[in-house]
Scaffold this motif. Structure first.
Motif, mmCIF file in Angstrom:
data_model
loop_
_atom_site.group_PDB
_atom_site.id
_atom_site.type_symbol
_atom_site.label_atom_id
_atom_site.label_comp_id
_atom_site.label_asym_id
_atom_site.label_seq_id
_atom_site.Cartn_x
_atom_site.Cartn_y
_atom_site.Cartn_z
ATOM 1 N N MET A 1 11.487 -6.471 4.225
ATOM 2 C CA MET A 1 11.148 -5.048 4.329
ATOM 3 C C MET A 1 9.639 -4.855 4.335
ATOM 4 S SD MET A 1 13.598 -3.153 1.563
ATOM 5 C CE MET A 1 14.541 -4.303 0.577
ATOM 6 N N ASN A 2 8.978 -5.508 3.394
ATOM 7 C CA ASN A 2 7.546 -5.294 3.204
ATOM 8 C C ASN A 2 6.720 -5.834 4.367
ATOM 9 O OD1 ASN A 2 6.495 -3.793 1.123
ATOM 10 N ND2 ASN A 2 5.648 -5.538 0.045
ATOM 11 N N ILE A 3 7.068 -7.026 4.832
ATOM 12 C CA ILE A 3 6.343 -7.616 5.959
ATOM 13 C C ILE A 3 6.447 -6.700 7.178
ATOM 14 C CG2 ILE A 3 6.345 -9.505 7.639
ATOM 15 C CD1 ILE A 3 7.253 -11.333 5.303
ATOM 16 N N GLY A 4 7.661 -6.268 7.474
ATOM 17 C CA GLY A 4 7.873 -5.412 8.640
ATOM 18 C C GLY A 4 7.214 -4.057 8.509
ATOM 19 N N ALA A 5 7.337 -3.434 7.343
ATOM 20 C CA ALA A 5 6.776 -2.102 7.144
ATOM 21 C C ALA A 5 5.251 -2.121 7.254
ATOM 22 C CB ALA A 5 7.197 -1.554 5.781
ATOM 23 N N PHE A 6 4.612 -3.099 6.623
ATOM 24 C CA PHE A 6 3.154 -3.161 6.689
ATOM 25 C C PHE A 6 2.673 -3.543 8.085
ATOM 26 C CE2 PHE A 6 3.077 -3.052 2.027
ATOM 27 C CZ PHE A 6 1.969 -2.228 1.831
ATOM 28 N N ALA A 7 3.462 -4.319 8.822
ATOM 29 C CA ALA A 7 3.090 -4.641 10.202
ATOM 30 C C ALA A 7 3.118 -3.383 11.066
ATOM 31 C CB ALA A 7 4.034 -5.692 10.772
ATOM 32 N N ALA A 8 4.152 -2.550 10.872
ATOM 33 C CA ALA A 8 4.254 -1.303 11.633
ATOM 34 C C ALA A 8 3.109 -0.350 11.282
ATOM 35 C CB ALA A 8 5.600 -0.639 11.355
ATOM 36 N N VAL A 9 2.785 -0.246 9.998
ATOM 37 C CA VAL A 9 1.697 0.627 9.562
ATOM 38 C C VAL A 9 0.354 0.117 10.078
ATOM 39 C CG1 VAL A 9 0.422 1.450 7.538
ATOM 40 C CG2 VAL A 9 2.914 1.479 7.524
ATOM 41 N N ALA A 10 0.148 -1.204 10.024
ATOM 42 C CA ALA A 10 -1.106 -1.787 10.509
ATOM 43 C C ALA A 10 -1.285 -1.520 11.999
ATOM 44 C CB ALA A 10 -1.120 -3.291 10.238
ATOM 45 N N HIS A 11 -0.183 -1.559 12.745
ATOM 46 C CA HIS A 11 -0.248 -1.284 14.182
ATOM 47 C C HIS A 11 -0.689 0.146 14.437
ATOM 48 C CE1 HIS A 11 0.918 -0.139 18.178
ATOM 49 N NE2 HIS A 11 1.940 0.554 17.720
ATOM 50 N N LEU A 12 -0.078 1.100 13.734
ATOM 51 C CA LEU A 12 -0.389 2.502 13.988
ATOM 52 C C LEU A 12 -1.773 2.883 13.470
ATOM 53 C CD1 LEU A 12 0.866 5.101 15.175
ATOM 54 C CD2 LEU A 12 1.376 5.780 12.840
ATOM 55 N N SER A 13 -2.178 2.331 12.338
ATOM 56 C CA SER A 13 -3.466 2.723 11.746
ATOM 57 C C SER A 13 -4.646 2.298 12.600
ATOM 58 C CB SER A 13 -3.602 2.155 10.331
ATOM 59 O OG SER A 13 -3.587 0.748 10.346
ATOM 60 N N GLY A 14 -4.469 1.212 13.362
ATOM 61 C CA GLY A 14 -5.516 0.771 14.282
ATOM 62 C C GLY A 14 -6.733 0.203 13.583
ATOM 63 N N LYS A 15 -7.803 -0.019 14.359
ATOM 64 C CA LYS A 15 -9.027 -0.590 13.805
ATOM 65 C C LYS A 15 -9.678 0.406 12.836
ATOM 66 C CE LYS A 15 -10.136 -3.590 17.741
ATOM 67 N NZ LYS A 15 -11.121 -3.896 18.800
ATOM 68 N N GLY A 16 -10.101 -0.121 11.702
ATOM 69 C CA GLY A 16 -10.773 0.730 10.731
ATOM 70 C C GLY A 16 -9.854 1.644 9.947
ATOM 71 N N ASP A 17 -8.544 1.415 10.057
ATOM 72 C CA ASP A 17 -7.573 2.243 9.330
ATOM 73 C C ASP A 17 -7.818 3.735 9.576
ATOM 74 O OD1 ASP A 17 -6.264 0.099 8.353
ATOM 75 O OD2 ASP A 17 -7.067 0.198 6.324
ATOM 76 N N ARG A 18 -7.894 4.126 10.827
ATOM 77 C CA ARG A 18 -8.144 5.533 11.160
ATOM 78 C C ARG A 18 -6.961 6.420 10.802
ATOM 79 N NH1 ARG A 18 -8.997 6.150 17.114
ATOM 80 N NH2 ARG A 18 -9.365 8.329 16.546
ATOM 81 N N PHE A 19 -5.763 5.916 11.049
ATOM 82 C CA PHE A 19 -4.575 6.753 10.876
ATOM 83 C C PHE A 19 -3.663 6.161 9.801
ATOM 84 C CE2 PHE A 19 -5.754 6.954 15.469
ATOM 85 C CZ PHE A 19 -6.261 8.249 15.466
ATOM 86 N N VAL A 20 -3.850 6.590 8.574
ATOM 87 C CA VAL A 20 -3.043 6.040 7.482
ATOM 88 C C VAL A 20 -2.307 7.123 6.688
ATOM 89 C CG1 VAL A 20 -4.387 3.927 7.162
ATOM 90 C CG2 VAL A 20 -5.082 6.016 5.988
ATOM 91 N N ASN A 21 -2.446 8.379 7.096
ATOM 92 C CA ASN A 21 -1.724 9.444 6.412
ATOM 93 C C ASN A 21 -0.300 9.542 6.934
ATOM 94 O OD1 ASN A 21 -3.808 10.253 4.699
ATOM 95 N ND2 ASN A 21 -4.689 11.612 6.250
ATOM 96 N N ILE A 22 0.582 10.025 6.096
ATOM 97 C CA ILE A 22 1.987 10.159 6.493
ATOM 98 C C ILE A 22 2.116 11.104 7.687
ATOM 99 C CG2 ILE A 22 4.240 11.022 5.716
ATOM 100 C CD1 ILE A 22 3.487 9.970 2.909
ATOM 101 N N ASP A 23 1.264 12.129 7.741
ATOM 102 C CA ASP A 23 1.302 13.073 8.870
ATOM 103 C C ASP A 23 0.984 12.400 10.197
ATOM 104 O OD1 ASP A 23 1.973 15.089 7.172
ATOM 105 O OD2 ASP A 23 -0.003 16.058 7.155
ATOM 106 N N ASP A 24 0.280 11.272 10.149
ATOM 107 C CA ASP A 24 -0.071 10.567 11.382
ATOM 108 C C ASP A 24 1.142 9.958 12.078
ATOM 109 O OD1 ASP A 24 -2.800 11.125 11.147
ATOM 110 O OD2 ASP A 24 -3.134 9.380 9.863
ATOM 111 N N PHE A 25 2.273 9.892 11.367
ATOM 112 C CA PHE A 25 3.486 9.328 11.961
ATOM 113 C C PHE A 25 4.320 10.370 12.708
ATOM 114 C CE2 PHE A 25 2.223 5.904 9.362
ATOM 115 C CZ PHE A 25 2.885 4.771 9.805
#
Length: 200
Positions: A54-78
């Motif tokens: 669960m954790n590996i997959g979830a963090f991989a999905a979040v890392a993909h969406l947040s992009g370089k520099g963690d621009r998009f890490v808020n729940i609203d960004d999803f």
């Protein structure tokens, strides 16, 4: 369980939410240890295997969406992720449902085995506390699902591209194995049961 879940409930940053929820999941593991029986030890091993996926997959999905520099890490960004990237959203959904403990996922059976072991040791109050905490956790995990499927796409989902190759293996493999654990748990539980007998 209480500290992790209620702290996660207040988060708007998805990485912090997942980090606090990991404290709650450590609490479920401690319930298995508290049972002090073979079933509890086997349940602990099964749950750790499911939680790792669960954790590996979830963090991989979040890392993909947040992009370089963690621009998009808020729940609203999803918001609207399911419209722009249905495959990524579907795999992330599997992880979230497994975190909650929905049937046919590894997380469901992991919690089921843990609470079963606790009941066998007559830890009724601890089982009830665990179930109540699972209900609290369901709220903040479902909030992400609502964002992904019931809102218009956000700036983050508009800007993001399909999952790049370095994230695809982590999300696809983890979601598939999580479902396998949820549907065909016997071989893992048999192995965990034998290992638990050797440990004791």
């Amino acid at each position: 369980m209480c500290v992790g879940n209620f702290a996660a409930l207040l988060q708007t940053n998805i990485k912090r939410m997942l980090a606090y929820s990991s404290i709650a999941h450590a609490g479920y593991v401690l319930v298995a240890l508290t049972a002090r029986n073979n079933d509890g030890t086997a349940a602990l091993m099964f749950y750790l295997a499911a939680y790792a996926l669960m954790n590996i997959g979830a963090f991989a999905a979040v890392a993909h969406l947040s992009g370089k520099g963690d621009r998009f890490v808020n729940i609203d960004d999803f918001k609207g992720l399911a419209r722009k990237q249905p495959l990524t959203a579907a795999m992330f959904t599997v992880f979230l449902l497994s975190f909650i403990g929905v049937p046919l996922t590894g997380g469901f059976l992991g919690k089921f085995y843990i609470f079963k072991a606790a009941l066998e040791s007559r830890l009724i109050w601890l089982t009830v506390l665990g179930l109540l905490n699972s209900a609290v956790a369901a709220y903040y995990y479902l909030r992400i699902l609502v964002m992904m499927y019931m809102h218009e796409p956000s700036e983050a989902t508009e800007a993001s591209r399909a999952a790049v190759p370095r994230y695809q293996p982590g999300t696809v493999t983890s979601s598939a194995r999580n479902l396998v654990l949820g549907i065909f748990p016997n071989w893992v539980m048999e192995f965990a049961g034998k290992s638990a007998s050797l440990v004791r």
